[in-house]
Design a protein around this motif. Structure first.
Motif, mmCIF file in Angstrom:
data_model
loop_
_atom_site.group_PDB
_atom_site.id
_atom_site.type_symbol
_atom_site.label_atom_id
_atom_site.label_comp_id
_atom_site.label_asym_id
_atom_site.label_seq_id
_atom_site.Cartn_x
_atom_site.Cartn_y
_atom_site.Cartn_z
ATOM 1 N N UNK A 158 -49.672 -4.011 17.707
ATOM 2 C CA UNK A 158 -49.365 -3.755 16.273
ATOM 3 C C UNK A 158 -49.391 -2.300 17.049
ATOM 4 N N UNK A 159 -50.195 -1.388 17.545
ATOM 5 C CA UNK A 159 -50.768 -0.188 18.173
ATOM 6 C C UNK A 159 -49.725 -0.423 19.171
ATOM 7 N N UNK A 160 -49.698 -1.598 19.704
ATOM 8 C CA UNK A 160 -48.291 -0.986 20.930
ATOM 9 C C UNK A 160 -46.931 -0.685 19.840
ATOM 10 N N UNK B 197 -43.363 5.389 17.233
ATOM 11 C CA UNK B 197 -43.851 7.382 16.949
ATOM 12 C C UNK B 197 -43.837 8.091 18.188
ATOM 13 N N UNK B 198 -43.411 7.892 18.930
ATOM 14 C CA UNK B 198 -43.735 9.114 20.116
ATOM 15 C C UNK B 198 -43.301 8.194 21.800
ATOM 16 N N UNK B 199 -42.993 8.742 22.307
ATOM 17 C CA UNK B 199 -42.391 7.827 23.836
ATOM 18 C C UNK B 199 -43.841 7.926 24.736
ATOM 19 N N UNK B 200 -44.459 7.276 23.969
ATOM 20 C CA UNK B 200 -45.689 6.459 25.528
ATOM 21 C C UNK B 200 -45.917 5.551 26.136
ATOM 22 N N UNK B 201 -44.561 5.569 26.773
ATOM 23 C CA UNK B 201 -44.538 4.156 27.511
ATOM 24 C C UNK B 201 -45.553 3.492 27.774
ATOM 25 N N UNK B 202 -46.012 4.834 29.160
ATOM 26 C CA UNK B 202 -46.940 4.229 30.086
ATOM 27 C C UNK B 202 -48.315 3.958 29.732
ATOM 28 N N UNK B 203 -48.799 5.021 28.437
ATOM 29 C CA UNK B 203 -50.138 4.761 27.369
ATOM 30 C C UNK B 203 -50.132 3.565 26.766
ATOM 31 N N UNK C 80 -58.089 2.637 25.873
ATOM 32 C CA UNK C 80 -57.480 3.607 24.978
ATOM 33 C C UNK C 80 -58.126 4.795 23.829
ATOM 34 N N UNK C 81 -59.035 3.956 23.931
ATOM 35 C CA UNK C 81 -60.225 5.325 23.963
ATOM 36 C C UNK C 81 -60.027 6.308 25.019
ATOM 37 N N UNK D 44 -54.432 1.726 37.085
ATOM 38 C CA UNK D 44 -54.016 2.705 38.393
ATOM 39 C C UNK D 44 -53.208 3.580 38.476
ATOM 40 N N UNK D 45 -51.621 2.730 37.373
ATOM 41 C CA UNK D 45 -50.098 3.439 37.415
ATOM 42 C C UNK D 45 -50.651 5.170 36.455
#
Length: 273
Positions: free
Chosen positions: A30-32, A38-44, A182-183, A77-78
């Motif tokens: 769900x979060x992913x 919503x945002x460009x957060x591929x690496x996150x 994630x925090x 590490x990424x």
């Protein structure tokens, strides 16, 4: 999960019921999905999922604590390729550390993931404390960080509905490790490493106490449950055991106490931010 035999024993219930485990998969998905929409957060999202994979492995084969830490180091590490900040923020101070800042941030996220994973084991505890931290991050941040924090907050609340006492599903390390990571990531992106560190004080105390017995507390004995549901603290030092020794409590009372303390720390973090 129950049909697949992936269950955990709810050891703090008199009937020692079996509860579906590894429910953190719902949080991962769900979060992913919503975050990517919503945002460009591929690496996150990628790091969030990689840490989730470590949690899945742990739920299936029960990794040692040291192995979880090592695998979390590899899976996070990424972030070294994406974090550009060379300073840490403490109150109103910006302390420049140069390239060392990247190593500090890396360690911060690994520690955050494992601290959230460690202060666990009671219905609604891990997801409840994490939801409070996500809410405070959302209040203190802006832009994409706020959006991601709100996504994680509402997903955690949705999961908490099923995980609250008496739990109908457990997040497993799949959920706790990934939420903790994630925090840490959001704290770094929002320059909120100090306020979030304040909210992780109970987790840190728990870590330090358990380190005294080299994280082998379970072999010394577990928390017991009396006939009336009152918890008897374990024979080894821990943050939750300390609270139980201060005042005898039932499981739901213990969790509410920790959530109240977490909310107070959240208010302190907001005042100091």
């Amino acid at each position: 999960m129950k049909k697949a035999g992936i269950v955990g024993i709810d050891v703090h219930k008199l009937d020692k019921r079996e509860v579906p485990e590894m429910g953190g998969l719902a949080l991962l998905l769900s979060i992913s999905l919503v975050a990517l929409a919503l945002v460009r957060a591929d690496w996150v999202v990628s790091i969030f999922l990689l840490v989730g994979l470590v949690g899945i492995l742990d739920d299936l084969v029960n990794l040692r604590q040291s192995h979880k830490v090592i695998l979390t180091f590899f899976s996070t590490s990424p972030l070294l390729f994406y974090i550009k900040r060379n300073y840490i923020t403490i109150l109103a101070l910006k302390i420049k550390l140069g390239i060392i800042a990247l190593l500090v941030f890396w360690l911060y996220i690994v520690v955050s993931a494992n601290l959230v994973n460690m202060l666990a084991g009671f219905n609604g505890l891990e997801v409840g404390t994490s939801s409070i931290i996500f809410l405070v991050i959302a209040l203190l941040s802006e832009g994409d960080v706020r959006k991601l924090a709100l996504v994680a907050f509402f997903a955690s609340l949705g999961f908490l509905y099923w995980n609250r006492y008496p739990a109908r599903i457990f997040p497993g390390d799949t959920g706790t490790l990934s939420l903790g990571a994630l925090i840490g990531i959001l704290a770094i992106l929002g320059e909120l490493e100090f306020p979030v560190a304040i909210m992780l004080i109970p987790h840190t105390i728990d870590f330090l106490l358990k380190a005294r017995v080299r994280f082998k507390g379970k072999s010394l004995g577990r928390t017991r449950v009396l006939e009336d549901g009152t918890l008897v603290p374990p024979p080894y030092p821990s943050f939750l055991g300390m609270l139980m020794r201060v005042k005898p409590m039932k499981e739901w009372e213990l969790v509410l106490t920790v959530l109240f303390l977490e909310a107070c720390l959240g208010i302190l973090a907001i005042l100091l931010a």
